[in-house]
Design an enzyme around this catalytic site. Structure first.
Site, PDB file in Angstrom:
ATOM      1  N   ARG A  12       0.844  -1.206   0.000  1.00  0.00           N
ATOM      2  CA  ARG A  12       0.000   0.000   0.000  1.00  0.00           C
ATOM      3  C   ARG A  12       0.876   1.251   0.000  1.00  0.00           C
ATOM      4  O   ARG A  12       0.577   2.241  -0.660  1.00  0.00           O
ATOM      5  CB  ARG A  12      -0.892   0.015   1.232  1.00  0.00           C
ATOM      6  CG  ARG A  12      -1.978  -1.020   1.217  1.00  0.00           C
ATOM      7  CD  ARG A  12      -2.728  -0.989   2.538  1.00  0.00           C
ATOM      8  NE  ARG A  12      -3.662  -2.092   2.631  1.00  0.00           N
ATOM      9  CZ  ARG A  12      -3.812  -2.866   3.685  1.00  0.00           C
ATOM     10  NH1 ARG A  12      -3.099  -2.654   4.765  1.00  0.00           N
ATOM     11  NH2 ARG A  12      -4.695  -3.843   3.675  1.00  0.00           N
ATOM     12  N   PHE A  21     -11.576  -5.372  -5.397  1.00  0.00           N
ATOM     13  CA  PHE A  21     -11.525  -6.253  -4.220  1.00  0.00           C
ATOM     14  C   PHE A  21     -11.005  -5.427  -3.027  1.00  0.00           C
ATOM     15  O   PHE A  21     -10.055  -5.821  -2.359  1.00  0.00           O
ATOM     16  CB  PHE A  21     -10.615  -7.465  -4.457  1.00  0.00           C
ATOM     17  CG  PHE A  21     -10.906  -8.240  -5.714  1.00  0.00           C
ATOM     18  CD1 PHE A  21     -11.901  -9.212  -5.732  1.00  0.00           C
ATOM     19  CD2 PHE A  21     -10.192  -8.002  -6.880  1.00  0.00           C
ATOM     20  CE1 PHE A  21     -12.166  -9.937  -6.893  1.00  0.00           C
ATOM     21  CE2 PHE A  21     -10.454  -8.713  -8.051  1.00  0.00           C
ATOM     22  CZ  PHE A  21     -11.434  -9.684  -8.058  1.00  0.00           C
ATOM     23  N   ASP A  55     -16.089  -3.757  -4.305  1.00  0.00           N
ATOM     24  CA  ASP A  55     -16.116  -5.047  -3.615  1.00  0.00           C
ATOM     25  C   ASP A  55     -17.528  -5.600  -3.760  1.00  0.00           C
ATOM     26  O   ASP A  55     -18.492  -4.848  -3.790  1.00  0.00           O
ATOM     27  CB  ASP A  55     -15.761  -4.886  -2.131  1.00  0.00           C
ATOM     28  CG  ASP A  55     -15.297  -6.197  -1.502  1.00  0.00           C
ATOM     29  OD1 ASP A  55     -14.093  -6.332  -1.215  1.00  0.00           O
ATOM     30  OD2 ASP A  55     -16.149  -7.094  -1.315  1.00  0.00           O
ATOM     31  N   SER A  56     -17.623  -6.934  -3.851  1.00  0.00           N
ATOM     32  CA  SER A  56     -18.955  -7.522  -4.020  1.00  0.00           C
ATOM     33  C   SER A  56     -19.735  -7.484  -2.701  1.00  0.00           C
ATOM     34  O   SER A  56     -20.953  -7.639  -2.695  1.00  0.00           O
ATOM     35  CB  SER A  56     -18.835  -8.967  -4.516  1.00  0.00           C
ATOM     36  OG  SER A  56     -18.009  -9.694  -3.648  1.00  0.00           O
ATOM     37  N   ALA A  70     -20.627  -1.428  -4.763  1.00  0.00           N
ATOM     38  CA  ALA A  70     -20.838  -2.839  -4.432  1.00  0.00           C
ATOM     39  C   ALA A  70     -21.130  -3.549  -5.748  1.00  0.00           C
ATOM     40  O   ALA A  70     -22.200  -3.373  -6.328  1.00  0.00           O
ATOM     41  CB  ALA A  70     -22.006  -2.988  -3.471  1.00  0.00           C
ATOM     42  N   ASP A  75      -6.569  -7.191  -6.143  1.00  0.00           N
ATOM     43  CA  ASP A  75      -6.146  -7.980  -4.972  1.00  0.00           C
ATOM     44  C   ASP A  75      -7.254  -8.957  -4.582  1.00  0.00           C
ATOM     45  O   ASP A  75      -7.893  -8.812  -3.540  1.00  0.00           O
ATOM     46  CB  ASP A  75      -5.820  -7.030  -3.809  1.00  0.00           C
ATOM     47  CG  ASP A  75      -5.264  -7.784  -2.601  1.00  0.00           C
ATOM     48  OD1 ASP A  75      -4.738  -8.903  -2.786  1.00  0.00           O
ATOM     49  OD2 ASP A  75      -5.359  -7.258  -1.477  1.00  0.00           O
ATOM     50  N   CYS A  91      -2.885 -14.125  -3.414  1.00  0.00           N
ATOM     51  CA  CYS A  91      -2.571 -14.546  -2.044  1.00  0.00           C
ATOM     52  C   CYS A  91      -2.799 -16.047  -1.867  1.00  0.00           C
ATOM     53  O   CYS A  91      -2.858 -16.543  -0.755  1.00  0.00           O
ATOM     54  CB  CYS A  91      -3.376 -13.739  -1.029  1.00  0.00           C
ATOM     55  SG  CYS A  91      -5.151 -13.935  -1.217  1.00  0.00           S
TER      56      CYS A  91
HETATM   57  N1  SAH Z   1      -7.368  -5.570  -0.937  1.00  0.00           N
HETATM   58  C1  SAH Z   1      -7.932  -5.786   0.365  1.00  0.00           C
HETATM   59  C2  SAH Z   1      -8.123  -7.243   0.684  1.00  0.00           C
HETATM   60  C3  SAH Z   1      -8.955  -7.987  -0.330  1.00  0.00           C
HETATM   61  S1  SAH Z   1      -9.749  -9.394   0.322  1.00  0.00           S
HETATM   62  C4  SAH Z   1      -7.070  -5.109   1.426  1.00  0.00           C
HETATM   63  O1  SAH Z   1      -6.028  -4.513   1.103  1.00  0.00           O
HETATM   64  O2  SAH Z   1      -7.429  -5.154   2.584  1.00  0.00           O
HETATM   65  C5  SAH Z   1     -10.739  -9.884  -0.996  1.00  0.00           C
HETATM   66  C6  SAH Z   1     -12.053  -9.129  -1.142  1.00  0.00           C
HETATM   67  O3  SAH Z   1     -12.631  -9.520  -2.375  1.00  0.00           O
HETATM   68  C7  SAH Z   1     -13.104  -9.410  -0.091  1.00  0.00           C
HETATM   69  O4  SAH Z   1     -13.473  -8.219   0.571  1.00  0.00           O
HETATM   70  C8  SAH Z   1     -14.306  -9.987  -0.857  1.00  0.00           C
HETATM   71  O5  SAH Z   1     -15.557  -9.493  -0.399  1.00  0.00           O
HETATM   72  C9  SAH Z   1     -14.044  -9.490  -2.263  1.00  0.00           C
HETATM   73  N2  SAH Z   1     -14.590 -10.312  -3.346  1.00  0.00           N
HETATM   74  C10 SAH Z   1     -14.622 -11.654  -3.445  1.00  0.00           C
HETATM   75  N3  SAH Z   1     -15.119 -12.040  -4.634  1.00  0.00           N
HETATM   76  C11 SAH Z   1     -15.403 -10.894  -5.321  1.00  0.00           C
HETATM   77  C12 SAH Z   1     -15.944 -10.625  -6.610  1.00  0.00           C
HETATM   78  N4  SAH Z   1     -16.270 -11.602  -7.456  1.00  0.00           N
HETATM   79  N5  SAH Z   1     -16.087  -9.346  -6.980  1.00  0.00           N
HETATM   80  C13 SAH Z   1     -15.753  -8.323  -6.150  1.00  0.00           C
HETATM   81  N6  SAH Z   1     -15.242  -8.536  -4.917  1.00  0.00           N
HETATM   82  C14 SAH Z   1     -15.077  -9.791  -4.501  1.00  0.00           C
END
Ligand code: SAH
Length: 393
Positions: A212, A228, A250-251, A277, A297, A337
């Site tokens: 970050r 994400f 984020d979903s 969302a 991510d 990850c």
């Molecule tokens: N980048 C974040 C961590 C990501 S964790 C950080 O720095 O803290 C992964 C995230 O992806 C979760 O919040 C989850 O809700 C979201 N996610 C999972 N599948 C998804 C999709 N198909 N579309 C959008 N978001 C999604």
């Protein structure tokens, strides 16, 4: 009575190289009645002591706590937590006036297989990934109090989803110390609401701190898309880095609320940010092409080795969409990850995506997990977070 395990002939080899796991197939026989979570001593076929650790039903039968024949008592736990804390002081993530958010214990990486502890200011959030660590949770809490002293006011134990459900331990989440209501933590001078009660993992993804920071330095004047986003870590850094606009996706609607709250906490009333969302694949398909800094991510696409092929396709697909839409001269921060996906696999998936999108791409940085998520040199499986920073011509 001491509980003992004897290995099959020749099955002590990996332990001699300090690998911290004993697989069930390596065991010839046991002595004493074994219950999940018990401390067991491990002996070679010839009867020589080789390790002591937690026993559990499953393919990893013993997680090694020590290669010395020592008692696993209060002094042991305090020493291990002390060692972990000293390392965090050396890394500069603890004892730092502008950062009180760090991983204090990272399982095998800190010679405590099955245990994760994240610190958020005065609160430690503890997760057991093994039955043994669950059984020893109060001992670990006591050691935490000894080492962190008055700086520690709360310990939240959160293992409902990390323990094997079959073990039927009646595990539940709850405070082992205090009952914090104040939940704002500071990372590199930025504030974050941490929902350790209901949030994912321990409430925050501590492991992206360094990445970050790097993003912050690429943000000035950029149109940023943080895919994400979860709690919006990357978004908040991009805002401080003087991005022109930041969109977070984020979903999960809860994640969108969290990112909005975190932006408001650091940049009240700032109109540069907006959160959506939406499903990432759909958003990438439908979005315009005015972003020039994109972060991908995603959650671990491959939780297991057998899901690997499918996961690689997933990485290729989202990266391809980003390559197709990113502005010329744009920067892509892309991560995986999944422990099951290694650095080369990931790079190949991203390479394929670039080729399909027919973009000229340079690798600027190769990223990984930060120092407070250390890799035990004898346990390469501990490496999981990989990232690439790419310049897209
Ligand atoms: N980048 C974040 C961590 C990501 S964790 C950080 O720095 O803290 C992964 C995230 O992806 C979760 O919040 C989850 O809700 C979201 N996610 C999972 N599948 C998804 C999709 N198909 N579309 C959008 N978001 C999604």
């Amino acid at each position: 009575m001491e509980k003992k395990i004897y290995l099959r002939r020749g099955k002590d080899e990996s332990l001699r190289r300090f690998h911290p796991w004993v697989f069930s197939g390596a065991i010839q026989r046991s002595e004493g009645e074994l219950n999940e979570g018990d401390i067991v001593k491990v002996f070679t076929n010839e009867g020589d002591f080789i390790a002591v650790g937690h026993w559990q039903i499953g393919s990893i039968a013993v997680r090694v706590l020590s290669f010395e024949d020592e008692p696993i008592n209060d002094a042991f736990w305090a020493d291990k937590i002390q060692q972990a804390y000293h390392a965090r002081l050396a890394m500069g993530v603890a004892g730092n006036p502008v950062n009180n958010t760090y991983r204090l214990v990272h399982g095998e990486g800190d010679n405590l297989p099955g245990l994760v502890i994240d610190v958020y200011g005065e609160t430690a959030v503890m997760q057991a990934h093994s039955v043994g660590m669950h059984v020893n949770r109060e001992d670990v809490a006591k050691a935490l109090k000894t080492v962190l002293g008055d700086g520690l006011k709360n310990i939240f134990y959160k293992s409902e989803t990390t323990l094997p459900f079959k073990a039927a331990l009646g595990q539940e989440n709850g405070f082992l110390l205090g009952d914090a209501t104040d939940n704002v933590a500071v990372e590199n001078g930025l504030k974050f609401h941490i929902d350790w009660l209901k949030g994912q993992k321990t409430g925050f993804f501590v492991d992206q701190r360094d990445n970050r920071s790097l993003l912050e330095h690429y943000s000035k004047g950029k149109n940023v898309l943080n895919m994400f986003c979860y709690t919006g870590g990357f978004s908040v850094y991009a805002m401080r880095g003087e991005a022109k606009l930041v969109h977070s996706v984020d979903s999960s609607a809860k994640a969108v609320d969290l990112v909005n709250a975190n932006i408001e906490l650091n940049f009240p009333g700032d109109q540069r940010h907006e959160a959506f969302a939406a499903d990432a694949f759909k958003f990438l398909d439908e979005m315009g092409d005015n972003y020039n800094l994109i972060i991908l991510d995603p959650p671990a696409f491959a939780k297991h080795k057998d899901a690997l092929r499918h996961a690689l396709k997933g990485y290729t697909k989202i990266n391809q969409k980003a390559f197709e839409k990113i502005q010329p001269g744009g920067i892509l921060f892309t991560f995986s990850c999944s422990q099951a996906v290694n650095k080369d696999d990931f790079r190949r998936a991203v390479f394929t995506a670039a080729a399909i999108a027919k973009r000229r791409v340079r690798i600027l940085h190769q990223l990984h997990q930060p120092a407070d998520h250390p890799i035990n040199i004898y346990h390469p499986e501990g490496e999981y977070l990989k990232g690439l920073v790419l310049y897209v011509e």
